[in-house]
Motif scaffolding. Structure first.
Motif, PDB file in Angstrom:
ATOM      1  N   LEU A   1       0.821  -1.214   0.000  1.00 31.03           N
ATOM      2  CA  LEU A   1       0.000   0.000   0.000  1.00 31.03           C
ATOM      3  C   LEU A   1       0.855   1.263   0.000  1.00 31.03           C
ATOM      4  CD1 LEU A   1      -2.878   1.222   0.200  1.00 31.03           C
ATOM      5  CD2 LEU A   1      -2.601   1.152   2.681  1.00 31.03           C
ATOM      6  N   VAL A   2       0.493   2.195  -0.896  1.00 31.93           N
ATOM      7  CA  VAL A   2       1.097   3.526  -0.927  1.00 31.93           C
ATOM      8  C   VAL A   2      -0.032   4.533  -0.746  1.00 31.93           C
ATOM      9  CG1 VAL A   2       2.345   5.213  -2.321  1.00 31.93           C
ATOM     10  CG2 VAL A   2       2.971   2.798  -2.454  1.00 31.93           C
ATOM     11  N   ILE A   3       0.169   5.455   0.187  1.00 30.78           N
ATOM     12  CA  ILE A   3      -0.830   6.493   0.454  1.00 30.78           C
ATOM     13  C   ILE A   3      -0.230   7.841   0.092  1.00 30.78           C
ATOM     14  CG2 ILE A   3      -2.247   7.630   2.203  1.00 30.78           C
ATOM     15  CD1 ILE A   3      -2.131   5.030   3.813  1.00 30.78           C
ATOM     16  N   ASN A   4      -0.968   8.602  -0.701  1.00 24.01           N
ATOM     17  CA  ASN A   4      -0.539   9.941  -1.091  1.00 24.01           C
ATOM     18  C   ASN A   4      -1.576  10.940  -0.568  1.00 24.01           C
ATOM     19  OD1 ASN A   4       0.618  12.156  -2.252  1.00 24.01           O
ATOM     20  ND2 ASN A   4       0.228  11.550  -4.352  1.00 24.01           N
ATOM     21  N   VAL A   5      -1.084  11.918   0.190  1.00 19.46           N
ATOM     22  CA  VAL A   5      -1.952  12.956   0.742  1.00 19.46           C
ATOM     23  C   VAL A   5      -1.494  14.292   0.166  1.00 19.46           C
ATOM     24  CG1 VAL A   5      -2.858  14.013   2.842  1.00 19.46           C
ATOM     25  CG2 VAL A   5      -2.156  11.608   2.862  1.00 19.46           C
ATOM     26  N   PRO A   6      -2.119  14.742  -0.940  1.00 22.62           N
ATOM     27  CA  PRO A   6      -1.666  15.986  -1.570  1.00 22.62           C
ATOM     28  C   PRO A   6      -1.914  17.229  -0.713  1.00 22.62           C
ATOM     29  CG  PRO A   6      -3.496  15.017  -2.812  1.00 22.62           C
ATOM     30  CD  PRO A   6      -3.175  14.089  -1.697  1.00 22.62           C
ATOM     31  N   ILE A   7      -2.973  17.219   0.089  1.00 19.74           N
ATOM     32  CA  ILE A   7      -3.287  18.369   0.942  1.00 19.74           C
ATOM     33  C   ILE A   7      -3.424  17.848   2.370  1.00 19.74           C
ATOM     34  CG2 ILE A   7      -4.926  20.215   1.437  1.00 19.74           C
ATOM     35  CD1 ILE A   7      -5.818  20.019  -1.500  1.00 19.74           C
ATOM     36  N   SER A   8      -2.472  18.224   3.223  1.00 18.22           N
ATOM     37  CA  SER A   8      -2.538  17.740   4.603  1.00 18.22           C
ATOM     38  C   SER A   8      -2.859  18.860   5.592  1.00 18.22           C
ATOM     39  CB  SER A   8      -1.227  17.072   4.994  1.00 18.22           C
ATOM     40  OG  SER A   8      -0.177  18.006   4.947  1.00 18.22           O
ATOM     41  N   ARG A   9      -2.925  20.114   5.125  1.00 12.18           N
ATOM     42  CA  ARG A   9      -3.239  21.250   5.995  1.00 12.18           C
ATOM     43  C   ARG A   9      -4.070  22.254   5.217  1.00 12.18           C
ATOM     44  NH1 ARG A   9      -2.073  26.317   7.118  1.00 12.18           N
ATOM     45  NH2 ARG A   9      -1.911  27.005   9.254  1.00 12.18           N
ATOM     46  N   GLN A  10      -5.179  22.710   5.836  1.00  9.56           N
ATOM     47  CA  GLN A  10      -6.053  23.688   5.198  1.00  9.56           C
ATOM     48  C   GLN A  10      -6.661  24.612   6.248  1.00  9.56           C
ATOM     49  OE1 GLN A  10      -8.742  22.608   1.976  1.00  9.56           O
ATOM     50  NE2 GLN A  10      -8.320  20.466   2.462  1.00  9.56           N
ATOM     51  N   ASP A  11      -7.124  25.760   5.786  1.00  4.63           N
ATOM     52  CA  ASP A  11      -7.904  26.652   6.631  1.00  4.63           C
ATOM     53  C   ASP A  11      -9.347  26.175   6.615  1.00  4.63           C
ATOM     54  OD1 ASP A  11      -5.732  28.239   7.218  1.00  4.63           O
ATOM     55  OD2 ASP A  11      -6.221  29.788   5.743  1.00  4.63           O
ATOM     56  N   ILE A  12      -9.950  26.110   7.807  1.00  6.20           N
ATOM     57  CA  ILE A  12     -11.347  25.710   7.940  1.00  6.20           C
ATOM     58  C   ILE A  12     -12.074  26.848   8.645  1.00  6.20           C
ATOM     59  CG2 ILE A  12     -12.966  24.056   8.939  1.00  6.20           C
ATOM     60  CD1 ILE A  12     -10.763  21.981   8.922  1.00  6.20           C
ATOM     61  N   LYS A  13     -13.107  27.380   8.002  1.00  6.70           N
ATOM     62  CA  LYS A  13     -13.900  28.441   8.623  1.00  6.70           C
ATOM     63  C   LYS A  13     -14.831  27.820   9.662  1.00  6.70           C
ATOM     64  CE  LYS A  13     -13.788  31.408   4.607  1.00  6.70           C
ATOM     65  NZ  LYS A  13     -14.563  32.032   3.541  1.00  6.70           N
ATOM     66  N   ASN A  14     -15.068  28.539  10.740  1.00  7.37           N
ATOM     67  CA  ASN A  14     -15.910  28.006  11.799  1.00  7.37           C
ATOM     68  C   ASN A  14     -17.395  28.299  11.578  1.00  7.37           C
ATOM     69  OD1 ASN A  14     -15.901  30.704  12.385  1.00  7.37           O
ATOM     70  ND2 ASN A  14     -15.424  30.464  14.547  1.00  7.37           N
ATOM     71  N   ASP A  15     -17.815  28.338  10.322  1.00 10.40           N
ATOM     72  CA  ASP A  15     -19.218  28.587   9.996  1.00 10.40           C
ATOM     73  C   ASP A  15     -19.942  27.340   9.509  1.00 10.40           C
ATOM     74  OD1 ASP A  15     -18.039  28.265   7.529  1.00 10.40           O
ATOM     75  OD2 ASP A  15     -18.745  30.156   6.692  1.00 10.40           O
TER      76      ASP A  15
ATOM     77  N   LYS B   1      -4.209  18.382   9.310  1.00  7.51           N
ATOM     78  CA  LYS B   1      -4.310  19.610  10.088  1.00  7.51           C
ATOM     79  C   LYS B   1      -5.346  20.548   9.487  1.00  7.51           C
ATOM     80  CE  LYS B   1       0.497  19.309  11.473  1.00  7.51           C
ATOM     81  NZ  LYS B   1       1.813  19.939  11.449  1.00  7.51           N
ATOM     82  N   GLY B   2      -6.050  21.207  10.386  1.00  4.70           N
ATOM     83  CA  GLY B   2      -7.003  22.231   9.997  1.00  4.70           C
ATOM     84  C   GLY B   2      -6.746  23.474  10.810  1.00  4.70           C
ATOM     85  N   ASN B   3      -6.540  24.581  10.131  1.00  6.64           N
ATOM     86  CA  ASN B   3      -6.356  25.859  10.808  1.00  6.64           C
ATOM     87  C   ASN B   3      -7.721  26.531  10.890  1.00  6.64           C
ATOM     88  OD1 ASN B   3      -5.090  28.075  11.990  1.00  6.64           O
ATOM     89  ND2 ASN B   3      -4.799  29.068  10.012  1.00  6.64           N
ATOM     90  N   VAL B   4      -8.327  26.509  12.091  1.00  5.88           N
ATOM     91  CA  VAL B   4      -9.677  27.048  12.268  1.00  5.88           C
ATOM     92  C   VAL B   4      -9.596  28.565  12.333  1.00  5.88           C
ATOM     93  CG1 VAL B   4     -11.747  27.043  13.697  1.00  5.88           C
ATOM     94  CG2 VAL B   4     -10.366  24.968  13.493  1.00  5.88           C
ATOM     95  N   VAL B   5     -10.311  29.219  11.406  1.00  6.82           N
ATOM     96  CA  VAL B   5     -10.320  30.676  11.327  1.00  6.82           C
ATOM     97  C   VAL B   5     -11.763  31.161  11.419  1.00  6.82           C
ATOM     98  CG1 VAL B   5      -8.197  30.835   9.984  1.00  6.82           C
ATOM     99  CG2 VAL B   5     -10.359  30.641   8.799  1.00  6.82           C
TER     100      VAL B   5
END
Length: 164
Positions: free
Chosen positions: A8-22, A105-109
């Motif tokens: 098994l090979v796992i590819n995670v192109p996006i591991s961190r994003q901004d998440i709005k708290n709405d 990761k999620g950066n909650v804004v």
């Protein structure tokens, strides 16, 4: 790319994003590739640690044939009061054995415009109140004038013509 084992090979192109708290969702795509000679069944489990609502775009159990790849979308949202960088885990299992835990990761804004929307609603309520007050004042003075004009004496016709 993260090689989990010889299969098994796992590819995670996006591991961190901004998440709005709405409550709006963001997508974390995770690509699984089976490089082994046999088909394998995998299970993907999510743990939002209480701050995130997580769901998958597909079933959390899937089968990969040899040399097959599959993209599983993890959808994350929050309305939590937590701010800043938060972590949730995606756990990959096969045959009840944990193969890999993927930290995402999620950066909650704060959602932009949330304060503006509340302010707009407040101003609309104040404006409606002002319009109702003006209408009530106009009604009051209109009724008052009507009652006062009803008390005026009508001149007697014998004295001449009445002018209004």
């Amino acid at each position: 790319s993260q090689i989990v084992n010889e299969k098994l090979v796992i590819n995670v192109p996006i591991s961190r994003q901004d998440i709005k708290n709405d409550g709006s969702e963001v997508i974390y795509p995770v690509i699984f590739t089976n490089q082994g000679p046999d088909a394998n069944t995998y299970t993907l489990l999510l743990d939002g640690a209480g701050w995130a609502r997580l769901r998958l775009g597909d079933s959390n159990v899937f089968v990969l044939k040899p040399q097959e790849s599959k993209i599983i979308n993890i959808l994350a949202s929050t309305t939590a009061n937590a701010f800043g960088e938060q972590i949730f885990l995606a756990t990959v299992k096969s045959n009840d054995k944990v193969l890999k835990q993927i930290p995402l990761k999620g950066n909650v804004v704060a959602a932009k415009g949330l304060l503006a929307a509340k302010l707009k609603t407040l101003l609309e309520i104040i404006l409606i109140g002002i319009v109702i007050a003006i209408a009530a004042i106009g009604f009051f003075f209109g009724v008052r004038k009507l009652l006062q004009s009803g008390n005026e004496e009508i001149p007697d016709e014998t004295e001449g013509e009445a002018y209004y």
